[in-house]
Design a protein around this motif. Structure first.
Motif, mmCIF file in Angstrom:
data_model
loop_
_atom_site.group_PDB
_atom_site.id
_atom_site.type_symbol
_atom_site.label_atom_id
_atom_site.label_comp_id
_atom_site.label_asym_id
_atom_site.label_seq_id
_atom_site.Cartn_x
_atom_site.Cartn_y
_atom_site.Cartn_z
ATOM 1 N N PRO A 144 -0.394 9.302 7.282
ATOM 2 C CA PRO A 144 -0.328 9.064 8.726
ATOM 3 C C PRO A 144 -1.329 8.017 9.201
ATOM 4 C CG PRO A 144 -0.173 11.407 8.257
ATOM 5 C CD PRO A 144 -0.523 10.743 6.959
ATOM 6 N N ALA A 145 -2.519 7.990 8.588
ATOM 7 C CA ALA A 145 -3.517 6.984 8.970
ATOM 8 C C ALA A 145 -3.065 5.585 8.564
ATOM 9 C CB ALA A 145 -4.866 7.318 8.336
ATOM 10 N N LEU A 146 -2.475 5.474 7.370
ATOM 11 C CA LEU A 146 -1.950 4.178 6.932
ATOM 12 C C LEU A 146 -0.848 3.716 7.872
ATOM 13 C CD1 LEU A 146 -1.660 1.840 4.910
ATOM 14 C CD2 LEU A 146 -0.124 3.315 3.572
ATOM 15 N N LEU A 147 0.036 4.629 8.262
ATOM 16 C CA LEU A 147 1.125 4.255 9.167
ATOM 17 C C LEU A 147 0.578 3.753 10.502
ATOM 18 C CD1 LEU A 147 4.085 4.050 9.928
ATOM 19 C CD2 LEU A 147 4.053 6.465 10.521
ATOM 20 N N ALA A 148 -0.418 4.445 11.030
ATOM 21 C CA ALA A 148 -1.003 4.011 12.293
ATOM 22 C C ALA A 148 -1.557 2.599 12.180
ATOM 23 C CB ALA A 148 -2.098 4.983 12.719
ATOM 24 N N GLU A 149 -2.142 2.278 11.033
ATOM 25 C CA GLU A 149 -2.666 0.928 10.820
ATOM 26 C C GLU A 149 -1.541 -0.090 10.721
ATOM 27 O OE1 GLU A 149 -5.089 -1.482 7.315
ATOM 28 O OE2 GLU A 149 -5.294 0.696 7.476
ATOM 29 N N LEU A 150 -0.482 0.264 9.986
ATOM 30 C CA LEU A 150 0.626 -0.672 9.791
ATOM 31 C C LEU A 150 1.397 -0.925 11.085
ATOM 32 C CD1 LEU A 150 1.984 0.629 6.357
ATOM 33 C CD2 LEU A 150 0.626 -1.432 6.759
ATOM 34 N N PRO A 171 0.817 -1.219 0.000
ATOM 35 C CA PRO A 171 0.000 0.000 0.000
ATOM 36 C C PRO A 171 0.852 1.270 0.000
ATOM 37 C CG PRO A 171 0.051 -0.951 2.196
ATOM 38 C CD PRO A 171 0.775 -1.923 1.300
ATOM 39 N N ILE A 172 0.281 2.324 -0.574
ATOM 40 C CA ILE A 172 0.931 3.630 -0.648
ATOM 41 C C ILE A 172 0.098 4.630 0.148
ATOM 42 C CG2 ILE A 172 1.607 5.540 -2.163
ATOM 43 C CD1 ILE A 172 1.970 3.503 -4.394
ATOM 44 N N GLY A 173 0.767 5.465 0.912
ATOM 45 C CA GLY A 173 0.110 6.563 1.620
ATOM 46 C C GLY A 173 0.770 7.882 1.270
ATOM 47 N N ALA A 174 -0.029 8.935 1.119
ATOM 48 C CA ALA A 174 0.475 10.276 0.844
ATOM 49 C C ALA A 174 0.157 11.171 2.035
ATOM 50 C CB ALA A 174 -0.173 10.836 -0.418
ATOM 51 N N LEU A 175 1.077 12.046 2.371
ATOM 52 C CA LEU A 175 0.953 12.859 3.581
ATOM 53 C C LEU A 175 -0.410 13.532 3.680
ATOM 54 C CD1 LEU A 175 2.183 14.188 6.121
ATOM 55 C CD2 LEU A 175 3.127 15.962 4.628
ATOM 56 N N HIS A 176 -0.856 14.168 2.601
ATOM 57 C CA HIS A 176 -2.114 14.917 2.630
ATOM 58 C C HIS A 176 -3.279 14.132 2.033
ATOM 59 C CE1 HIS A 176 0.291 18.304 3.845
ATOM 60 N NE2 HIS A 176 0.983 18.288 2.722
ATOM 61 N N GLY A 177 -3.026 12.943 1.505
ATOM 62 C CA GLY A 177 -4.092 12.171 0.882
ATOM 63 C C GLY A 177 -4.374 12.640 -0.539
ATOM 64 N N PRO A 178 -5.060 11.824 -1.339
ATOM 65 C CA PRO A 178 -5.281 12.154 -2.748
ATOM 66 C C PRO A 178 -6.209 13.347 -2.979
ATOM 67 C CG PRO A 178 -6.383 10.103 -2.163
ATOM 68 C CD PRO A 178 -5.520 10.466 -1.006
#
Length: 297
Positions: A100-106, A56-63
């Protein structure tokens, strides 16, 4: 491992290619700073080339940020276009999460390492938004260890105890907060007084080619080598391998000699002083043979 990266300096993307198909790395996710559409397309293109569409890819501000004037700015360096072709901008980006939300999940994985080759903005915001997060290890490229710590300081840094550093300097408040966080078990900084001395050369290329001759399936590693070769000048001197040194150290800390320190900021510059009990270490030496061994596994 979770990798936070940017795309202005090409060694972040070279590091991603190496991580993506390394047999000793379980790549849990990639966080992009600041995370524009062209950056995420490049990252997805690289992951797909390495057979990792699952990452998965996460972007700081989201798409949703891509529609803003700032989000529309091109952030992929010209090197990537020259090296890989304009087709990277036509590559389907797929799903992109808020970093940041993806990181919290990972970080539900208790053994995860977050490797950062950029300003630590995704990780900084994740820990601000979710104070109860815990992290086993944060490895950050950047920071500075001076003459009082480094046995063989680089000539350009000789006599200095502090120095500007691009990555922590791009997010100083986040960096200092993460350094002070009791929720991070171990912190490792790969100092510019060490990694700036690791430069790609034909002899390094030959040594690494010998190590991987029996493993032709490493697509990402081969792409990394080819990209580094593009930097070689007429004198056989190429690119400094900042993030690759940090990544190799994240996989095998014996790549660097590490000293426990307190990392501090003074007048916009970064330094480190020997202090016990901080759970923060910084590189003060480097071992090229072990580095090449880790790269070529």
């Amino acid at each position: 491992m979770i990798f936070e990266m940017e795309t202005s300096d090409p060694d972040d993307f070279m590091t991603l290619l190496w991580l993506a198909d390394h047999p000793g790395v379980e790549l849990l996710g990639v966080l992009v700073t600041p995370g524009s559409q062209d950056q995420c397309q490049l990252v997805r293109w690289g992951l797909d080339r390495c057979g990792r569409p699952d990452v998965p890819i996460g972007a700081l501000h989201g798409p949703s940020w891509w529609a803003t004037s700032d989000g529309k700015k091109a952030r992929v360096s010209g090197f990537h276009h020259a090296c890989y072709g304009e087709g990277i901008l036509q590559h389907p980006v797929g799903e992109v999460a808020i970093g940041p939300a993806l990181l919290a999940e990972l970080l539900r994985d208790p053994d995860a390492t977050v490797l950062v080759g950029a300003a630590p903005k995704n990780i900084g915001k994740a820990f601000k938004d979710v104070p109860e997060l815990r992290l086993a290890r944060w490895v950050q490229q950047g920071g500075f260890a001076g003459d009082d710590l480094v046995a063989e300081p680089l000539e350009k840094f000789r006599g200095r105890l502090t120095c500007p550093s691009f990555n922590p300097g791009g997010a100083p408040r986040e960096t200092l907060a993460l350094l002070a966080s009791p929720q991070i078990d171990q912190r490792v900084f790969v100092s510019k007084n060490v990694c700036h001395g690791v430069v790609w050369t034909p002899s390094m290329q030959d040594a690494l080619n010998r190590r991987i001759s029996s493993n032709p399936s490493r697509v990402g590693l081969r792409m990394m080598i080819d990209a580094l070769d593009r930097y070689l000048d007429d004198k056989g001197v190429g690119k400094a391998m900042h993030d690759l040194v940090a990544a190799a150290c994240a996989l095998d800390e014996r790549v660097c000699d590490l000293a426990e320190v307190e990392i501090y900021r003074a007048k916009g510059e970064w330094g480190a002083r020997a202090v016990q009990g901080t759970r923060t270490r910084i590189s003060i030496g480097f071992h090229e043979e072990r580095f090449l061994d880790v790269l070529g596994r």
